[in-house]
Every structure is written in C-alpha cells, then in structure tokens.
Design an enzyme around this catalytic site. Structure first.
Site: not given
Ligand SMILES: Nc1ncnc2c1ncn2[C@@H]1O[C@H](COP(=O)(O)OP(=O)(O)OP(=O)(O)O)[C@@H](O)[C@H]1O
Ligand SMILES: [Mg+2]
Length: 214
Positions: A169, A37, A12
């Site tokens: 981020n 992915k 996340g």
């Molecule tokens: N810069 C940002 N602005 C707005 N929302 C964000 C931002 N970064 C992440 N989010 C939100 O936080 C949540 C987690 O982000 P994301 O899915 O990109 O993480 P991830 O590292 O890919 O997670 P996973 O481990 O499940 O693959 C999502 O709902 C995403 O929309």
């Molecule tokens: Mg992801």
C-alpha cells in the site's frame, strides 16, 4: 462464513483504506458485503473505522452493534484491560460476527497487526483462525516492508492461516527508493502469495483482490 480477514504488518498500514475500497468494488460487482470492525480502540467517542466500513457496505447500522468491542484508549485490547477497561469476550464477538455474516461476504478488519494481544492468551490471529477466513495482509510499500511482511506471513503460516493476498500500500504520494524492488523481492520469497499494489489515493482495487471473493 465466506469472506476475508484484513490484517496488516502494523497499525496505520492501510487496512481500512483497502477494506473500504474492496467493499465498494465487490458491491459494484453485485456482491452483498458486510465490512466489519469487531474490535476497535481509540474510540473517543466515534468508532471511525467501523463507520467507514459500514458505509462502504451500504449498511451504516453495521457499525452500531453494541456487542462489538470498543475501548477509548488507543491501545491493544489486552493493554486496555490492564488499564481498567472491561476484558474482551472472544466467544461472544465470534457469535456476533457469525450473525452479521449470514448470506453476506464478510470483510473483517483486525486491529493493528496480526499478533496484537486481545487478552492474556489470545491475539488477532486467533480471531482469524476461529473465523476460518483467508487473510489479506496490508503492508506499507516503504523501506522496512520486506522484513515486516515476511514476518507477518511466517506467523500466519505457522498458525495454518492462508494469505490470499499481500497488498503493498502506497501510504505517501512520493514512493521511497525501496518501492522499486519491494514487490519483486516479496514475490520471490512468497511465491504462493499474490502480491498486489494499492496506489496512493486509489479508490479501486487490483482485480486480483476482487477475484478473492469468487
Ligand atoms: N493508499 C493510500 N492513499 C492515501 N492515504 C492512505 C492510503 N493508505 C492509507 N492512507 C492513510 O493512512 C492512514 C492510515 O490508514 P488506515 O486508517 O487505512 O490504516 P489502518 O491499518 O486501518 O489503521 P488502524 O490500525 O488504525 O486500523 C489514514 O489516514 C489513511 O487515509
Ligand atoms: Mg483501520
């Protein structure tokens, strides 16, 4: 294979958010991109990350390769295996990745953080090592990020992995008090790693991230 491996300090953190934005930015620069992915869990039944990455690549079929590892349980692949899911086949995933990488710049999103167990013996870091790709480490810009980011970068260095950039981020609209100094402290402690910011809701990426594709 030319590309970047997108990992994080944990689940996340924003890997998909940053990788999709980077894929779109690189395409706008005229670069042919495959954002992939290979390992996704919590697929019940949609592989949402794979879908978002494939769409950002302009090639929706990238998400649908039946050889990718998918599990319904929102767990690490090793934990899913212990729960009764078929074991992950690392060699076959590597071969599939190489096929999709032909003549394209790849963005490979990991699953969770760098040391997520894939099976009894391997972690996400082993996948990155086998692909010989530099890392982008995504870390939420909030209290706690200093230790999480330093730990991840140390684990990467220990395995001979290069960190091309550390992305701080902004996952929430309001930053907490730590965001005033997170970037500065990380830059002091990681002088060889570019630290870049990704804003809340940002659709573009820092030019330093685009530059990693040159
Ligand atoms: N810069 C940002 N602005 C707005 N929302 C964000 C931002 N970064 C992440 N989010 C939100 O936080 C949540 C987690 O982000 P994301 O899915 O990109 O993480 P991830 O590292 O890919 O997670 P996973 O481990 O499940 O693959 C999502 O709902 C995403 O929309
Ligand atoms: Mg992801």
């Amino acid at each position: 294979m030319k590309g970047l491996f997108v990992t994080a300090t944990g689940t996340g953190a924003g890997k998909t958010t940053v990788a999709t934005a980077l894929a779109r930015a690189l395409r706008a620069d005229g670069i042919s991109v495959a954002a992939l992915k290979p390992i996704e869990t919590g697929v019940d039944p949609v592989a949402a990350d794979a879908r978002a990455l494939a769409d950002a690549s302009g090639d929706p079929a990238l998400a649908d390769d039946p050889r990718w590892y998918r599990a319904a349980a929102p767990l690490s692949p090793y934990a899913a295996e212990l729960d009764g899911a078929p074991p992950l086949q690392l060699d076959s995933l590597l071969a599939t990745l190489c096929e999709h990488a032909r003549a394209r710049f790849v963005l490979v999103e990991g699953a969770g953080g760098l040391l997520v167990p894939l099976d009894r013996d391997h972690t996400i870091a082993d996948l990155a090592v086998s692909l010989h790709l530099p890392l982008i480490v995504v870390a939420p810009d909030r209290l706690g990020v200093l230790s999480d980011a330093l730990t991840t970068c140390e684990a990467a260095a220990r395995r001979g992995l290069t960190v091309g950039a550390l992305v701080l981020n902004r996952t929430t609209p309001e930053p907490d008090v730590s965001t005033r100094s997170n970037a500065r402290i990380l830059a002091e402690r990681l002088p060889r790693i570019p630290i870049v910011l990704h804003g809340y809701g940002a659709t573009d990426v820092d030019p330093a991230l685009r530059a990693l594709a040159r």
